[in-house]
Design an enzyme around this catalytic site. Structure first.
Site, PDB file in Angstrom:
ATOM      1  N   ARG A 127      51.009  13.112  55.030  1.00 47.02           N
ATOM      2  CA  ARG A 127      51.839  11.904  55.105  1.00 47.02           C
ATOM      3  C   ARG A 127      52.689  11.886  56.369  1.00 47.02           C
ATOM      4  O   ARG A 127      53.083  10.837  56.854  1.00 47.02           O
ATOM      5  CB  ARG A 127      52.775  11.812  53.887  1.00 47.02           C
TER       6      ARG A 127
ATOM      7  N   LYS B 267      53.467   5.940  47.003  1.00 45.63           N
ATOM      8  CA  LYS B 267      54.388   6.444  48.001  1.00 45.63           C
ATOM      9  C   LYS B 267      53.923   6.024  49.382  1.00 45.63           C
ATOM     10  O   LYS B 267      54.649   6.120  50.359  1.00 45.63           O
ATOM     11  CB  LYS B 267      54.413   7.982  47.954  1.00 45.63           C
TER      12      LYS B 267
ATOM     13  N   ASP C 165      41.821  -1.263  49.849  1.00 47.96           N
ATOM     14  CA  ASP C 165      40.513  -0.605  49.847  1.00 47.96           C
ATOM     15  C   ASP C 165      39.587  -1.425  48.947  1.00 47.96           C
ATOM     16  O   ASP C 165      39.066  -2.451  49.393  1.00 47.96           O
ATOM     17  CB  ASP C 165      40.721   0.844  49.396  1.00 47.96           C
TER      18      ASP C 165
END
Ligand code: IMP
Ligand code: MG
Length: 180
Positions: A168, A46, A106
């Site tokens: 978020r 998301k 990452d």
């Protein structure tokens, strides 16, 4: 009204103005590179949604979008290293100019897996656009053509990046330190 951030200390790393300026620059760069072509953007759910909706408003080229969800992180500060497709594309990408839009690189495991998986579907090209990158964390080398910001090895939230689905909605990218 300040954002409520229970259980954590947040420190702004990238503010709203810097984010908007960089997203605009990326949009201009992508538009130049894909001028006269049709670009199919794949947003990784998301965490890349806010980036996608800001980015496409700086893409005055012919585009379409689709979404894919992969599992990672599972509510923890440490990656499990496991990646699996939770929601696949609705579209066929064979012969198309495709770009993965991701929130952050990452370890690189997620995007490495995604590129290997999507390449088997024979797109005519496949590029990577990531808002953030933590280069010092890389386990798998990832060749991203478009990167918004390189950041240090800190856990960040905001602008759709979450910790256990929270934060978020922060308009900034902020470093999160959990309260002891
Ligand atoms: P990778 O597979 O290790 O490259 O991890 C990529 C995914 O881990 C990203 O799409 C994020 O969902 C999540 N992630 C990595 N670092 C952070 C962070 O600092 N904050 C929030 N999510 C992160
Ligand atoms: Mg993600």
């Amino acid at each position: 009204m300040p954002f409520t951030t229970p259980g954590a200390q947040l420190k702004v790393l990238i503010d709203e103005r810097q984010l908007q300026q960089r997203v605009k620059d990326l949009g201009e760069q992508i538009s130049r590179d894909y001028q006269g072509k049709h670009l199919h953007l794949i947003c990784i759910l998301k965490g890349a949604c806010v980036f996608l909706v800001d980015l496409i408003r700086h893409l005055p080229v012919d585009i379409s979008i689709d979404f894919m969800a992969v599992s990672s992180y599972a509510n923890s500060l440490h990656t499990s290293g496991e990646v699996k497709i939770v929601k696949d594309l609705d579209s066929i990408i064979q012969g198309r100019e495709v770009m993965i839009v991701e929130d952050i690189l990452d370890t690189g495991l997620t995007v490495d897996y995604l590129t290997r998986s999507l390449r088997t579907r024979a797109p005519s090209s496949l590029s990577i656009c990531a808002l953030l990158s933590k280069p010092t964390r890389r386990i798998k080398e990832v060749n991203a053509t478009y990167v918004g910001f390189e950041i240090p090895d800190e856990f960040v939230v905001g602008y759709d990046l979450d910790f256990a689905e929270r934060y978020r909605n922060l308009p900034t990218i902020s470093v999160m330190k959990k309260d002891e």
